[in-house]
Design a protein around this motif. Structure first.
Motif, PDB file in Angstrom:
ATOM      1  N   ASP A 157      10.950  21.115  47.094  1.00  0.00           N
ATOM      2  CA  ASP A 157      11.267  21.982  48.232  1.00  0.00           C
ATOM      3  C   ASP A 157      10.169  22.998  48.536  1.00  0.00           C
ATOM      4  OD1 ASP A 157      13.643  20.708  48.729  1.00  0.00           O
ATOM      5  OD2 ASP A 157      14.867  22.165  47.646  1.00  0.00           O
TER       6      ASP A 157
ATOM      7  N   LEU B  55       5.471  25.525  58.378  1.00  0.00           N
ATOM      8  CA  LEU B  55       5.868  25.432  56.973  1.00  0.00           C
ATOM      9  C   LEU B  55       6.592  24.120  56.685  1.00  0.00           C
ATOM     10  CD1 LEU B  55       5.958  26.851  54.225  1.00  0.00           C
ATOM     11  CD2 LEU B  55       8.082  27.965  54.967  1.00  0.00           C
ATOM     12  N   ILE B  56       7.472  23.715  57.577  1.00  0.00           N
ATOM     13  CA  ILE B  56       8.179  22.443  57.410  1.00  0.00           C
ATOM     14  C   ILE B  56       7.178  21.289  57.413  1.00  0.00           C
ATOM     15  CG2 ILE B  56       9.733  20.800  58.561  1.00  0.00           C
ATOM     16  CD1 ILE B  56      11.372  23.294  59.462  1.00  0.00           C
ATOM     17  N   GLU B  57       6.238  21.307  58.343  1.00  0.00           N
ATOM     18  CA  GLU B  57       5.226  20.254  58.410  1.00  0.00           C
ATOM     19  C   GLU B  57       4.407  20.211  57.120  1.00  0.00           C
ATOM     20  OE1 GLU B  57       1.281  19.311  61.024  1.00  0.00           O
ATOM     21  OE2 GLU B  57       3.042  20.049  62.112  1.00  0.00           O
ATOM     22  N   TRP B  58       4.034  21.375  56.583  1.00  0.00           N
ATOM     23  CA  TRP B  58       3.250  21.434  55.353  1.00  0.00           C
ATOM     24  C   TRP B  58       4.044  20.880  54.166  1.00  0.00           C
ATOM     25  CZ3 TRP B  58       3.846  24.160  50.723  1.00  0.00           C
ATOM     26  CH2 TRP B  58       2.740  24.107  49.872  1.00  0.00           C
ATOM     27  N   LYS B  59       5.325  21.249  54.071  1.00  0.00           N
ATOM     28  CA  LYS B  59       6.147  20.787  52.950  1.00  0.00           C
ATOM     29  C   LYS B  59       6.431  19.292  53.020  1.00  0.00           C
ATOM     30  CE  LYS B  59       8.431  25.031  51.597  1.00  0.00           C
ATOM     31  NZ  LYS B  59       9.699  25.595  51.152  1.00  0.00           N
ATOM     32  N   GLN B  60       6.438  18.731  54.214  1.00  0.00           N
ATOM     33  CA  GLN B  60       6.735  17.315  54.385  1.00  0.00           C
ATOM     34  C   GLN B  60       5.480  16.466  54.562  1.00  0.00           C
ATOM     35  OE1 GLN B  60       9.479  17.316  57.711  1.00  0.00           O
ATOM     36  NE2 GLN B  60      11.225  17.539  56.348  1.00  0.00           N
TER      37      GLN B  60
ATOM     38  N   GLN C 195       9.460  31.227  64.517  1.00  0.00           N
ATOM     39  CA  GLN C 195       9.708  29.817  64.799  1.00  0.00           C
ATOM     40  C   GLN C 195       8.436  28.989  64.587  1.00  0.00           C
ATOM     41  OE1 GLN C 195      10.702  28.894  68.887  1.00  0.00           O
ATOM     42  NE2 GLN C 195      11.952  27.171  68.223  1.00  0.00           N
TER      43      GLN C 195
ATOM     44  N   GLY D  86       7.008  22.337  48.235  1.00  0.00           N
ATOM     45  CA  GLY D  86       5.806  21.611  48.628  1.00  0.00           C
ATOM     46  C   GLY D  86       4.946  21.143  47.462  1.00  0.00           C
TER      47      GLY D  86
ATOM     48  N   ILE E 213       7.855  28.730  60.845  1.00  0.00           N
ATOM     49  CA  ILE E 213       8.819  27.812  60.218  1.00  0.00           C
ATOM     50  C   ILE E 213       8.439  26.362  60.517  1.00  0.00           C
ATOM     51  CG2 ILE E 213      11.216  27.009  60.308  1.00  0.00           C
ATOM     52  CD1 ILE E 213      11.970  30.032  60.651  1.00  0.00           C
ATOM     53  N   ASP E 214       8.064  26.064  61.758  1.00  0.00           N
ATOM     54  CA  ASP E 214       7.642  24.706  62.114  1.00  0.00           C
ATOM     55  C   ASP E 214       6.425  24.280  61.302  1.00  0.00           C
ATOM     56  OD1 ASP E 214       9.690  24.526  63.959  1.00  0.00           O
ATOM     57  OD2 ASP E 214       8.403  24.950  65.696  1.00  0.00           O
TER      58      ASP E 214
END
Length: 116
Positions: free
Chosen positions: A102, A39-44, A33, A104, A36-37
């Motif tokens: 997607d 990774l999402i922050e890095w991609k966005q 978790q 990044g 994933i959090d």
């Protein structure tokens, strides 16, 4: 009364994740978790001026609700016989939207003036 059945994984997840994630202990799930959090922050992550080509000029509030940054940019066409390749006189400026894919990666696409 507590729910006695585990949650169902989204069908959009690949089979190896739908089957593998529920088998993990709580410690591994918490680690996943956190990853994933992150990774999402890095991609966005936002697009910084330093990420853009040096001659690209961001246009304030011109992204029309799109995720990314709209810039005015002069470009070369790639035709070896053109003045842009011979003399460095680029075409434009044209509007481009810079955004993250997607995975990044920063990419861009031409925007017709009618789209902005």
């Amino acid at each position: 009364m507590p729910n006695r059945t585990p949650p169902t994984a989204p069908s959009s997840l690949p089979k190896y994740l739908r089957e593998g994630i529920p088998k993990q202990n709580v410690e591994k799930l918490l680690e996943a978790q956190a990853f994933i959090d992150e990774l999402i922050e890095w991609k966005q992550r936002p697009i910084e001026d330093a990420d853009l080509p040096k001659d690209a000029e961001p246009i304030e509030d011109a992204n029309g609700g799109r995720q990314g940054t709209v810039v005015m940019e002069k470009v070369t066409c790639g035709d070896e016989t053109c003045k842009c390749m011979k003399k460095g006189e680029k075409h434009g400026p044209y509007k481009y939207l810079y955004y993250r894919t997607d995975d990044g990666t920063l990419t861009s696409e031409y925007i017709d003036n009618k789209q902005v």
